[in-house]
Scaffold this motif. Structure first.
Motif, short mmCIF file in Angstrom:
data_model
loop_
_atom_site.label_atom_id
_atom_site.label_comp_id
_atom_site.label_asym_id
_atom_site.label_seq_id
_atom_site.Cartn_x
_atom_site.Cartn_y
_atom_site.Cartn_z
N GLY A 177 0.81 -1.20 0.00
CA GLY A 177 0.00 0.00 0.00
C GLY A 177 0.85 1.25 0.00
O GLY A 177 2.07 1.19 -0.11
N ILE A 178 0.18 2.38 0.15
CA ILE A 178 0.84 3.69 0.16
C ILE A 178 1.56 3.89 1.49
O ILE A 178 0.97 3.70 2.55
N ILE A 179 2.80 4.30 1.41
CA ILE A 179 3.56 4.72 2.58
C ILE A 179 3.42 6.23 2.62
O ILE A 179 3.92 6.94 1.73
N ARG A 180 2.69 6.73 3.60
CA ARG A 180 2.35 8.15 3.68
C ARG A 180 3.62 9.00 3.55
O ARG A 180 4.55 8.86 4.35
N SER A 181 3.65 9.86 2.54
CA SER A 181 4.83 10.65 2.24
C SER A 181 4.41 11.96 1.59
O SER A 181 3.29 12.07 1.09
N ALA A 182 5.32 12.93 1.61
CA ALA A 182 5.03 14.23 1.00
C ALA A 182 6.29 14.77 0.36
O ALA A 182 7.40 14.52 0.83
N PHE A 183 6.08 15.51 -0.72
CA PHE A 183 7.20 16.08 -1.50
C PHE A 183 6.90 17.53 -1.81
O PHE A 183 5.84 17.84 -2.36
N LEU A 184 7.84 18.40 -1.49
CA LEU A 184 7.74 19.79 -1.91
C LEU A 184 8.54 19.89 -3.19
O LEU A 184 9.74 19.58 -3.21
N ILE A 185 7.87 20.28 -4.26
CA ILE A 185 8.49 20.37 -5.58
C ILE A 185 8.63 21.85 -5.92
O ILE A 185 7.69 22.62 -5.74
N ASP A 186 9.82 22.23 -6.39
CA ASP A 186 10.08 23.64 -6.66
C ASP A 186 9.51 24.08 -8.01
O ASP A 186 8.93 23.28 -8.75
N GLU A 187 9.69 25.34 -8.30
CA GLU A 187 9.11 25.95 -9.51
C GLU A 187 9.61 25.32 -10.81
O GLU A 187 8.95 25.39 -11.83
N SER A 188 10.78 24.70 -10.77
CA SER A 188 11.34 24.09 -11.98
C SER A 188 11.09 22.58 -12.05
O SER A 188 11.61 21.91 -12.94
N GLY A 189 10.28 22.05 -11.12
CA GLY A 189 9.94 20.63 -11.19
C GLY A 189 10.93 19.70 -10.51
O GLY A 189 10.95 18.50 -10.75
N ARG A 190 11.75 20.25 -9.62
CA ARG A 190 12.71 19.43 -8.87
C ARG A 190 12.24 19.26 -7.43
O ARG A 190 11.57 20.12 -6.87
N ILE A 191 12.64 18.16 -6.83
CA ILE A 191 12.30 17.89 -5.43
C ILE A 191 13.08 18.88 -4.55
O ILE A 191 14.30 18.94 -4.60
N ALA A 192 12.36 19.66 -3.76
CA ALA A 192 12.99 20.57 -2.80
C ALA A 192 13.11 19.87 -1.45
O ALA A 192 14.11 20.01 -0.75
N GLU A 193 12.07 19.12 -1.08
CA GLU A 193 12.04 18.36 0.18
C GLU A 193 11.32 17.05 -0.08
O GLU A 193 10.34 17.02 -0.83
N ALA A 194 11.78 15.98 0.56
CA ALA A 194 11.13 14.67 0.47
C ALA A 194 10.96 14.13 1.88
O ALA A 194 11.95 13.98 2.60
N TRP A 195 9.71 13.91 2.28
CA TRP A 195 9.41 13.39 3.61
C TRP A 195 8.72 12.04 3.47
O TRP A 195 7.53 11.98 3.20
N TYR A 196 9.50 10.97 3.66
CA TYR A 196 8.94 9.62 3.62
C TYR A 196 8.44 9.25 5.02
O TYR A 196 9.01 9.68 6.02
N LYS A 197 7.37 8.46 5.07
CA LYS A 197 6.79 7.99 6.34
C LYS A 197 6.47 9.17 7.25
O LYS A 197 6.72 9.11 8.46
N ILE A 198 5.92 10.22 6.69
CA ILE A 198 5.56 11.40 7.49
C ILE A 198 4.26 11.16 8.23
O ILE A 198 3.38 10.46 7.73
N SER A 199 4.14 11.72 9.42
CA SER A 199 2.89 11.56 10.16
C SER A 199 1.87 12.56 9.63
O SER A 199 2.24 13.61 9.10
N PRO A 200 0.58 12.25 9.77
CA PRO A 200 -0.45 13.17 9.29
C PRO A 200 -0.30 14.59 9.87
O PRO A 200 -0.37 15.57 9.14
N LYS A 201 -0.05 14.68 11.18
CA LYS A 201 0.00 16.01 11.79
C LYS A 201 1.29 16.76 11.44
O LYS A 201 1.33 17.99 11.50
N ASP A 202 2.36 16.04 11.07
CA ASP A 202 3.61 16.70 10.71
C ASP A 202 3.60 17.28 9.29
O ASP A 202 4.41 18.15 8.98
N THR A 203 2.72 16.80 8.44
CA THR A 203 2.74 17.24 7.04
C THR A 203 2.57 18.76 6.90
O THR A 203 3.44 19.40 6.30
N PRO A 204 1.52 19.37 7.46
CA PRO A 204 1.40 20.83 7.31
C PRO A 204 2.52 21.59 8.03
O PRO A 204 2.97 22.64 7.55
N VAL A 205 3.00 21.05 9.14
CA VAL A 205 4.08 21.70 9.89
C VAL A 205 5.36 21.73 9.06
O VAL A 205 6.00 22.77 8.93
N ARG A 206 5.73 20.58 8.50
CA ARG A 206 6.95 20.51 7.69
C ARG A 206 6.84 21.41 6.47
O ARG A 206 7.81 22.06 6.08
#
Length: 154
Positions: free
Chosen positions: A117-146
């Motif tokens: 299944g899905i491993i809860r994760s989030a990625f901030l992608i910059d204006e040019s389409g590159r990964i700025a931040e990658a958060w694997y196994k992030i908790s639900p409450k940490d996502t907006p904070v990060r």
């Protein structure tokens, strides 16, 4: 599970249907930052907390877009969006192909039972389409904070 993405990597392109049946492409967001987050299942407690947390900071993140992706069908995504007034694209990755390219489809375990299944994760992608931040196994409450911390930092 595929390799983990790291800051500086090109974000894997995707085209998926949103909760309204419209095609949404990563390239639609070129020129602005976008948070792409993967969640296991719409309208479950953790996914609801994560999505509502992001909805609640949406007014504080400027032009940064938010896009949620799960294996749910568009109709289920639409119900989830309407129930919680999320107001951002929820994309249907029903065959989990995009999740695999982002390295977030993998083996999980619940009550001793193993499944994929899905491993809860989030990625901030910059204006040019590159990964700025990658958060694997992030908790639900940490996502907006990060997200807000990363945007404030740079």
């Amino acid at each position: 599970m595929s390799t983990h993405l790291a800051p500086g990597d090109k974000a894997p392109a995707f085209t998926l249907l949103d909760q309204h049946g419209n095609k949404v492409k990563l390239s639609d967001f070129k020129g602005r930052k976008v948070l792409v987050y993967f969640y296991p299942k719409a309208d479950t407690p953790g996914c609801t907390a994560q999505s509502c947390g992001l909805r609640d900071v949406a007014g504080d993140i400027g032009d940064t877009a938010i896009v949620g992706i799960s294996p749910d069908e568009p109709a289920r995504q639409k119900k989830f969006d309407e129930k919680y007034s999320l107001g951002f694209p929820l994309l249907a990755d029903t065959d989990h192909a995009v999740a695999e390219r982002y390295g977030v489809w993998g083996e999980k375990s619940m009550y001793g039972k193993k499944y994929f299944g899905i491993i809860r994760s989030a990625f901030l992608i910059d204006e040019s389409g590159r990964i700025a931040e990658a958060w694997y196994k992030i908790s639900p409450k940490d996502t907006p904070v990060r997200l807000t911390q990363a945007l404030a930092a740079g």
